[in-house]
Write a protein that holds these residues in place. Structure first.
Motif, PDB file in Angstrom:
ATOM      1  N   PHE A  47      74.764  25.247  39.876  1.00  0.00           N
ATOM      2  CA  PHE A  47      75.951  25.303  39.026  1.00  0.00           C
ATOM      3  C   PHE A  47      75.888  24.254  37.919  1.00  0.00           C
ATOM      4  O   PHE A  47      76.211  24.555  36.760  1.00  0.00           O
ATOM      5  N   SER A  48      75.448  23.017  38.253  1.00  0.00           N
ATOM      6  CA  SER A  48      75.396  22.036  37.171  1.00  0.00           C
ATOM      7  C   SER A  48      74.327  22.430  36.147  1.00  0.00           C
ATOM      8  O   SER A  48      74.552  22.307  34.939  1.00  0.00           O
ATOM      9  N   ARG A  74      73.440  25.484  35.443  1.00  0.00           N
ATOM     10  CA  ARG A  74      73.988  26.605  34.684  1.00  0.00           C
ATOM     11  C   ARG A  74      74.953  26.128  33.605  1.00  0.00           C
ATOM     12  O   ARG A  74      74.905  26.559  32.451  1.00  0.00           O
ATOM     13  N   GLY A  75      75.818  25.203  33.996  1.00  0.00           N
ATOM     14  CA  GLY A  75      76.802  24.690  33.051  1.00  0.00           C
ATOM     15  C   GLY A  75      76.152  23.973  31.880  1.00  0.00           C
ATOM     16  O   GLY A  75      76.500  24.210  30.714  1.00  0.00           O
ATOM     17  N   PHE A  76      75.186  23.102  32.188  1.00  0.00           N
ATOM     18  CA  PHE A  76      74.509  22.376  31.104  1.00  0.00           C
ATOM     19  C   PHE A  76      73.742  23.333  30.190  1.00  0.00           C
ATOM     20  O   PHE A  76      73.693  23.133  28.976  1.00  0.00           O
ATOM     21  N   GLN A  89      74.623  26.363  29.533  1.00  0.00           N
ATOM     22  CA  GLN A  89      75.630  27.018  28.676  1.00  0.00           C
ATOM     23  C   GLN A  89      76.053  26.102  27.537  1.00  0.00           C
ATOM     24  O   GLN A  89      76.240  26.559  26.403  1.00  0.00           O
ATOM     25  N   ILE A  90      76.196  24.797  27.850  1.00  0.00           N
ATOM     26  CA  ILE A  90      76.561  23.835  26.806  1.00  0.00           C
ATOM     27  C   ILE A  90      75.450  23.795  25.754  1.00  0.00           C
ATOM     28  O   ILE A  90      75.700  23.852  24.542  1.00  0.00           O
ATOM     29  N   GLN A 141      75.326  26.750  23.391  1.00  0.00           N
ATOM     30  CA  GLN A 141      76.346  26.711  22.335  1.00  0.00           C
ATOM     31  C   GLN A 141      75.877  25.940  21.116  1.00  0.00           C
ATOM     32  O   GLN A 141      76.398  26.109  20.019  1.00  0.00           O
ATOM     33  N   SER A 142      74.907  25.032  21.304  1.00  0.00           N
ATOM     34  CA  SER A 142      74.512  24.187  20.180  1.00  0.00           C
ATOM     35  C   SER A 142      73.454  24.839  19.288  1.00  0.00           C
ATOM     36  O   SER A 142      73.088  24.292  18.264  1.00  0.00           O
ATOM     37  N   PHE A 143      72.966  26.001  19.669  1.00  0.00           N
ATOM     38  CA  PHE A 143      71.955  26.675  18.846  1.00  0.00           C
ATOM     39  C   PHE A 143      72.591  27.790  18.027  1.00  0.00           C
ATOM     40  O   PHE A 143      73.468  28.503  18.517  1.00  0.00           O
ATOM     41  N   LYS A 146      67.911  29.553  21.566  1.00  0.00           N
ATOM     42  CA  LYS A 146      69.082  30.227  22.134  1.00  0.00           C
ATOM     43  C   LYS A 146      68.611  31.332  23.095  1.00  0.00           C
ATOM     44  O   LYS A 146      69.146  31.492  24.195  1.00  0.00           O
ATOM     45  N   ILE A 178      78.230  17.759  38.399  1.00  0.00           N
ATOM     46  CA  ILE A 178      79.181  18.852  38.135  1.00  0.00           C
ATOM     47  C   ILE A 178      80.405  18.280  37.415  1.00  0.00           C
ATOM     48  O   ILE A 178      80.911  18.878  36.458  1.00  0.00           O
ATOM     49  N   MET A 228      79.461  17.631  33.817  1.00  0.00           N
ATOM     50  CA  MET A 228      79.306  18.892  33.082  1.00  0.00           C
ATOM     51  C   MET A 228      80.675  19.523  32.807  1.00  0.00           C
ATOM     52  O   MET A 228      80.960  19.941  31.678  1.00  0.00           O
ATOM     53  N   PRO A 252      77.175  29.496  41.294  1.00  0.00           N
ATOM     54  CA  PRO A 252      77.256  28.989  39.930  1.00  0.00           C
ATOM     55  C   PRO A 252      77.950  30.015  39.024  1.00  0.00           C
ATOM     56  O   PRO A 252      77.475  31.120  38.897  1.00  0.00           O
ATOM     57  N   VAL A 282      80.905  28.726  33.015  1.00  0.00           N
ATOM     58  CA  VAL A 282      81.892  27.661  32.776  1.00  0.00           C
ATOM     59  C   VAL A 282      82.876  28.014  31.662  1.00  0.00           C
ATOM     60  O   VAL A 282      84.015  27.545  31.677  1.00  0.00           O
ATOM     61  N   PHE A 283      82.441  28.859  30.731  1.00  0.00           N
ATOM     62  CA  PHE A 283      83.370  29.216  29.651  1.00  0.00           C
ATOM     63  C   PHE A 283      84.439  30.200  30.138  1.00  0.00           C
ATOM     64  O   PHE A 283      85.513  30.276  29.562  1.00  0.00           O
ATOM     65  N   TRP A 294      80.476  22.833  19.188  1.00  0.00           N
ATOM     66  CA  TRP A 294      79.051  22.930  19.512  1.00  0.00           C
ATOM     67  C   TRP A 294      78.288  23.685  18.417  1.00  0.00           C
ATOM     68  O   TRP A 294      77.180  23.344  18.100  1.00  0.00           O
ATOM     69  N   GLY A 336      75.014  22.527  16.284  1.00  0.00           N
ATOM     70  CA  GLY A 336      73.845  23.378  16.133  1.00  0.00           C
ATOM     71  C   GLY A 336      73.414  23.508  14.675  1.00  0.00           C
ATOM     72  O   GLY A 336      72.236  23.506  14.377  1.00  0.00           O
TER      73      GLY A 336
END
Lengths: 320, 137
Positions: free
Chosen positions: A116-117, A119-121, A123-124, A127-129, A136, B15, B18, B105, B108-109, B131, B135
């Motif tokens: 999960f961590s 996956r979350g990172f 996703q973050i 978003q930056s690309f 991406k 977690i 994040m 998992p 998150v959005f 974000w 980018g």
């Protein structure tokens, strides 16, 4: 008191229990004779006189019950020791599987935290690309792979669920025809969308198997889903069910793309898959379920022509 | 009035990092705790409107922790997160008023969007766009 007990013995001898279990038998009592004037539990070996060399062992419990006015009653319980042993072994097996399942479940639970961590990172990061950035796409691939990993963990747990059911199941008679008909309704929509027709061929006899309903359903879903995935517009799916000797046979034939000979050899190997998003556990689990129920699965396939899956189950008797 | 203070309670530090990153950037004033004592402390000082609780904390379980948080703020909304799904527990959680039960998992959005929906915060200008800006640099 001695008289009371003598009376009680006579009463027991007259009772149905005595007639049912001890008439026409000679019995030897391992401890504390005579049985029926002594309270407590006893192991009794009974030799049937009319059946040569047959010995049965029973655990017998006797309790004397006295009400407030001093009337005596008695409680006799008789249990087949062989059945008791079987029950004990079955319980021990079930307990072992439950423990293993619990360990597996907590491992999976813990593994999902780092997943999960990550996956979350990811996703973050994604978003930056900007949209046309290759990176991406790479994060998308990583996310998909991570989800696939999570699906594998779920499949792994569901395998434990199957075993749990095998050991804890009560033998039941399941109608193969009913299950197939239920499943066809379930698949009808996706077959219609793909332009696939189907034929069901059942005899008039009731076809019963002794397997957990959930397991049979999983076996059939795995195979029918594979068949549908392999087929395209205009193809036909045929499902036959019939009895042969003491076996129940189910044949599922598709007119799909077929399986390459090389792949056919590896088809039951865990984690082997020809599907893009397959976990490679579907047919492996299917085979495990068939084997553990005393059945078998065989697959015959010709590339470009189609595949037939042969399932064989031991036939269940109505009174099983 | 914005309802925008969120408390995340999970014993996994990464977690927490994040989720704090995601939720802060979606416009929420986000606090994290890794156990019961920290969670209660933050609940008292920061008065969060929503609590995101891992159901298997080392010192307390999700439903119990929610009861403790409700003693401090009866109106607190709750979302449960967990590495496994137990239908019976989920039912109990729903009976206690838990709004959603996310299985790790997860996306998150999806969590952030759900919080936006229940909190009347407009995160569009603060959150995901931020974000995008990074980018483009």
């Amino acid at each position: 008191m001695a008289n009371d007990r003598q009376e009680m013995k006579t009463e027991i001898e007259k009772s149905n229990h005595y007639n049912k279990y001890f008439t026409k038998t000679s019995y030897t009592i391992k401890q504390d004779p005579p049985l029926f004037v002594k309270e407590g539990s006893h192991r009794v070996i009974i030799k049937y006189q009319d059946e040569a060399d047959k010995t049965f062992e029973y655990d017998v419990g006797l309790s004397v019950i006295e009400d407030t006015e001093g009337h005596l009653g008695y409680l006799v319980s008789v249990e087949d020791t062989k059945k008791l042993e079987e029950k004990k072994i079955k319980n021990a097996e079930l307990e072992r599987w439950l423990t293993e399942k619990q360990i597996a479940a907590s491992y999976v639970h813990e593994l999902r935290n780092p997943l999960f961590s990550i996956r979350g990172f990811l996703q973050i990061l994604k978003q930056s690309f900007v949209d046309d950035d290759k990176r991406k796409e790479y994060t998308d691939i990583a996310l998909n792979e991570l989800d696939r990993m999570n699906n594998l963990l779920s499949d792994y747990l569901s395998r434990y669920k199957e075993h749990n059911i095998i050991n804890g199941r009560v033998n039941r008679c399941i109608s193969v025809k009913n299950i197939i008909e239920e499943l066809i309704v379930f698949f009808q929509h996706s077959m219609q969308l793909k332009g696939i027709s189907y034929t069901l061929e059942f005899g008039n006899d009731e076809i019963l198997v002794s397997i957990d309903k959930e397991q049979l359903t999983q076996v059939l879903i795995n195979i029918i889903q594979n068949a549908i995935d392999a087929m395209s517009n205009g193809d036909n799916l045929t499902i036959k069910a019939f009895k042969e000797d003491n076996w129940v046979c189910v044949e599922i034939t598709d007119e799909g793309v077929g399986i390459k000979q090389d792949d056919l050899d590896k088809i039951f190997v865990p984690f082997f898959s020809t599907k893009e998003k397959g976990t490679g556990l579907g047919l492996y689990i299917t085979k495990q379920i068939m084997d553990s129920n005393g059945g078998s699965i065989n697959i015959v396939s010709e590339e470009g022509k189609g595949t037939t899956v042969f399932l064989k189950f031991p036939e269940a008797k109505e009174n099983q | 009035m914005y309802k925008n203070t969120v408390l995340v309670v999970d014993d996994q530090p990464l977690i927490n990092v994040m989720l704090k990153e995601v939720l802060s950037n979606s416009g929420f004033n986000t606090f994290v705790a890794s156990n019961y004592i920290e969670a209660v402390e933050i609940a008292k000082t920061e008065q969060p409107d929503v609590a995101i609780l891992d159901i298997n904390l080392p010192d307390i379980d999700g439903i119990e922790l929610l009861s403790k948080l409700k003693e401090i703020n009866p109106d607190i909304k709750a979302i449960f997160i967990s590495g496994s799904f137990d239908p019976q527990y989920a039912q109990k959680a729903a009976d206690k008023g838990v709004l959603r039960y996310f299985i790790k998992p997860f996306d998150v959005f999806e969590l952030a969007n759900f919080l936006v929906k229940i909190s009347s915060v407009d995160s569009a200008s603060k959150g995901e766009n931020k974000w995008q800006m990074i980018g483009k640099k």
